[in-house]
Design a protein around this motif. Structure first.
Motif, PDB file in Angstrom:
ATOM      1  N   GLU A 183       0.813  -1.220   0.000  1.00  0.00           N
ATOM      2  CA  GLU A 183       0.000   0.000   0.000  1.00  0.00           C
ATOM      3  C   GLU A 183       0.845   1.267   0.000  1.00  0.00           C
ATOM      4  O   GLU A 183       0.369   2.321  -0.405  1.00  0.00           O
ATOM      5  N   PHE A 184       2.084   1.189   0.417  1.00  0.00           N
ATOM      6  CA  PHE A 184       2.911   2.386   0.553  1.00  0.00           C
ATOM      7  C   PHE A 184       3.861   2.618  -0.620  1.00  0.00           C
ATOM      8  O   PHE A 184       4.445   3.690  -0.729  1.00  0.00           O
ATOM      9  N   HIS A 185       4.024   1.653  -1.500  1.00  0.00           N
ATOM     10  CA  HIS A 185       4.847   1.804  -2.712  1.00  0.00           C
ATOM     11  C   HIS A 185       6.204   2.450  -2.420  1.00  0.00           C
ATOM     12  O   HIS A 185       6.619   3.380  -3.106  1.00  0.00           O
ATOM     13  N   ASP A 186       6.882   1.959  -1.390  1.00  0.00           N
ATOM     14  CA  ASP A 186       8.164   2.560  -0.992  1.00  0.00           C
ATOM     15  C   ASP A 186       9.332   1.578  -1.050  1.00  0.00           C
ATOM     16  O   ASP A 186      10.387   1.817  -0.486  1.00  0.00           O
ATOM     17  N   GLY A 187       9.134   0.472  -1.730  1.00  0.00           N
ATOM     18  CA  GLY A 187      10.195  -0.525  -1.835  1.00  0.00           C
ATOM     19  C   GLY A 187      10.215  -1.522  -0.693  1.00  0.00           C
ATOM     20  O   GLY A 187      11.026  -2.446  -0.694  1.00  0.00           O
ATOM     21  N   SER A 188       9.338  -1.349   0.271  1.00  0.00           N
ATOM     22  CA  SER A 188       9.348  -2.254   1.423  1.00  0.00           C
ATOM     23  C   SER A 188       8.921  -3.670   1.045  1.00  0.00           C
ATOM     24  O   SER A 188       9.392  -4.636   1.640  1.00  0.00           O
TER      25      SER A 188
END
Length: 157
Positions: A77-82
């Motif tokens: 959901e955060f699209h930050d590479g996590s």
């Protein structure tokens, strides 16, 4: 190992009911693991191995079919590479999953062991314990990468 589990529960406890339940399963698994070598040979040991293997399979299943899935979904959901970091950690966890499944297959239903078989059992139990300890650390990293790092962002949303 038990102290690390308590610290993880304090650190991550409350983030979700699924993770809380999973960490409780982990603590029960560790408790049983610690008591396993002290069981008398015969039926008490066989029963305790059965209990341990059952808890082990339940813990693995909860991780693979509930917790990891939830964590990856949340990270997505955060699209930050996590998610990519989480996937790499998940690959590292697979080694201990395979070891645990092999341990279950080889030792569940232990009957009238010879001294040599007992020695082999204790060696495999020790090896599994080391793999589980490593696994717990990786799982805690997954929680940090995929859940805790987004906690503030989720609260703001």
């Amino acid at each position: 190992m038990l102290e690390k589990c308590r610290n993880a529960k304090e650190r991550w406890g409350g983030v979700s009911r699924i993770i809380d339940h999973w960490l409780e399963q982990r603590q029960a698994l560790i408790s049983t693991f610690i008591k396993l070598p002290d069981q008398p040979v015969g039926e008490p040991l066989n029963n305790y191995i059965g209990l341990f293997c059952s808890q082990l399979i339940d813990y693995l299943s909860s991780g693979h079919f509930e917790v990891y899935e939830q964590l990856l979904r949340e990270g997505d959901e955060f699209h930050d590479g996590s998610v990519e970091k989480g996937q790499k950690l998940l690959c590292l966890i697979q080694r201990s999953t395979d070891m645990a499944l092999d341990f279950n297959d080889q030792n569940n239903g232990f009957t009238e062991p010879t001294l040599s078989e007992l020695r082999e059992f204790l060696n495999s139990l020790s090896t599994l314990g080391e793999a589980l300890e490593e696994r717990f650390e990786i799982e805690d990293q997954m929680i940090a990468v995929l859940h805790t790092s987004h906690k503030e962002q989720a609260a703001e949303a």
